[in-house]
Design a protein around this motif. Sequence first.
Motif: not given
Length: 616
Positions: A74-83, A191-197, A199-211
């Motif tokens: 019934k268990s696993k590693l539960f990930v919550l997307r927030e600070g 939701r976090p402020h994504a700027k300044p980022d 690691n912006a240079e490493s990101r090639k696509g949309n960052d949807t982690g906090y949707k």
Amino acid sequence: MSKPRVIYWFRTDLRLHDSPALNAALDLEPAVLWPIFTWDPHYVYRARGGTNRWQFLLDCQNDLSDSITKLNHKSKLFVLREGPQTLFPKLFKAWNVTHLVFEQDTDSYARERDEVVARAAKEAGVEVIIRSGRTLWDAEDVVTKHGGKPTMSMTSLLSASKKIGDVPRPIPPPKHLPDPGEMPLDFEQDRPHAKPDINAESRKGNDTGYKNIAGPNGDFAIETLGELGFAPATTPHKGGETRALKNLDAIIKDNKYTATFEKPKTSPALFDPQSTTLLSPFLHFGALSVREFYWRVQDVVNSYGKGASTPPVSLTGQLIFRDMYFAAQAAIGVNFHQTAGNRHCRFIPWHLPSKVDPDTGLSTGEYHIDSDQAERWFRRWKQGVTGFPWIDALMRQLRHDGWIHHLGRHSVACFLTRGGCYVDWERGADVFEEFLLDHEPACNAGNWQWLSCTAFFSQYFRCYSPITFGQKWDKNGALIRKWVPELKDLDAKYIYEPWRAPIQDQKKAGVRVTGDGLSNAIGKGTYPKPMFDFGERRNVCIAAMKKAYEVGLYGDDETVLNGGWRELFPEGQGEVQGRFDSDDGENADEGDEDDGVGDKRPRKTSSATVSKKQKT
DNA sequence: AGGGCTGTTGGCACT
DNA sequence: TAGTGCCAACAGCCC
């Protein structure tokens, strides 16, 4: 009294074996236990990190989650997307939590974060249980036993730890885990402020982690690189506790290797397999307990008898160095990661110095370009196009695999700082922070200070040659042929110094040695010319180091902080940091270095006292 | 046979 | 957990 409802908060302790904190959580005999991970925006946007290390983290999380599920379906590693700072106050209420348990973290951001969370827990009436588990000995204990002073040598670490006692024996993994409780999410996600980022240079696509706080499907799933907007990882090295223990088993099985290991005798040029254990990335994410590693090795050493190696060169010696840096960091604090305000770090007037926030006294993450030449050298070093094949091979291996041998790190670090470019060690530390799978803040800062002869080590005349050091291990240049394929067919006679190859030899090998590596594409049948004469630079750097040692300033000296140091390093008398405008960052390619024009006013900063405020 | 040349090795001081 | 240059000692070789 009702039975405890416990959150176990996994951070950089992604394992079930030998976890004192997890053990403490289970000792509570909880009614329910939520194993959670908070997807912290600080690491996503404010700390340097490339694709490879993210992938290694995800490997570790996925493996841990599978292991948890094996103990309780019934268990696993539960990930919550927030600070965690904003999330926990809400979770405590929504889940009716009684206890929060986690392993002590040590770097400066983590300490501040945990203080905030612990305060919120107190307000909510939640009991917080913290256990040390990241190091052989608790770093705070080591500092206390060392009279509050940082451990700046192996012997001081060993004498302090001796007063504490033996390294604790590892604790077995749990045999079962309680069910998780209900997980209602009837609260607003911050939701976090994504700027300044950063690691912006490493990101090639949309960052949807906090949707969505519980992930795209609302099932608390582990993130993916795609959600972060990162391209797929390039590293062949995979993470996870299962793999860590398997790799450790294979190493321990070779009793002779384990017991007689001598770091200085392992080759930085070997790959597939490498000459060292490659367990450091697992240690960083806590997928392998350092005490488990220590005792598995020490037991072999104890039964091996005569001929076993000892610290500092032995395998356990490497783990003890790690503890030394952790304890130094614990005593010095956030300034351990920079020169400014650090009384244990020598001041050397390097090129490309960090910008320092006058209010906090902390490095801002940006740097001054005092010399266009040094900036070009730094960029070529980072790209692996210096024209020195040994350096370029290592830097390309670092970028692609996220791991290079310890002596390879020595070689490229010496080259960037005191043995070539005379560039600030903080620039090199930034690059390692971005690329290394095993990036450990304390070890990275400590090792860069070691190699740049600003702390821990002072034999600045011991200078690694980018030509002969590699040859000592790898005459035929196998490492170069692998990572610098432009040169793969070049005669061994020229593989470390391709600029010496006559044109007909270059033609025969299908490569032309030309250009500066930045303006022409690499791997198109050309390889850059060396960016300087090493022998010449070596002499210049050693003379400059000698001068800086004679002046003898440290990072907390007032003249270091206010610019008064310049009077002690007369211009035109050897290599020294150039002048720069205070806003030089944007137009780096204009102007002429060393022309004496620029901001001549001493830069006033506030007092040497530094707040605990985290760099942004 | 033995002096002298040359290249290698190892110890040392210095950077 | 260094590289370099210097020199003595020495092996191997030529004449």
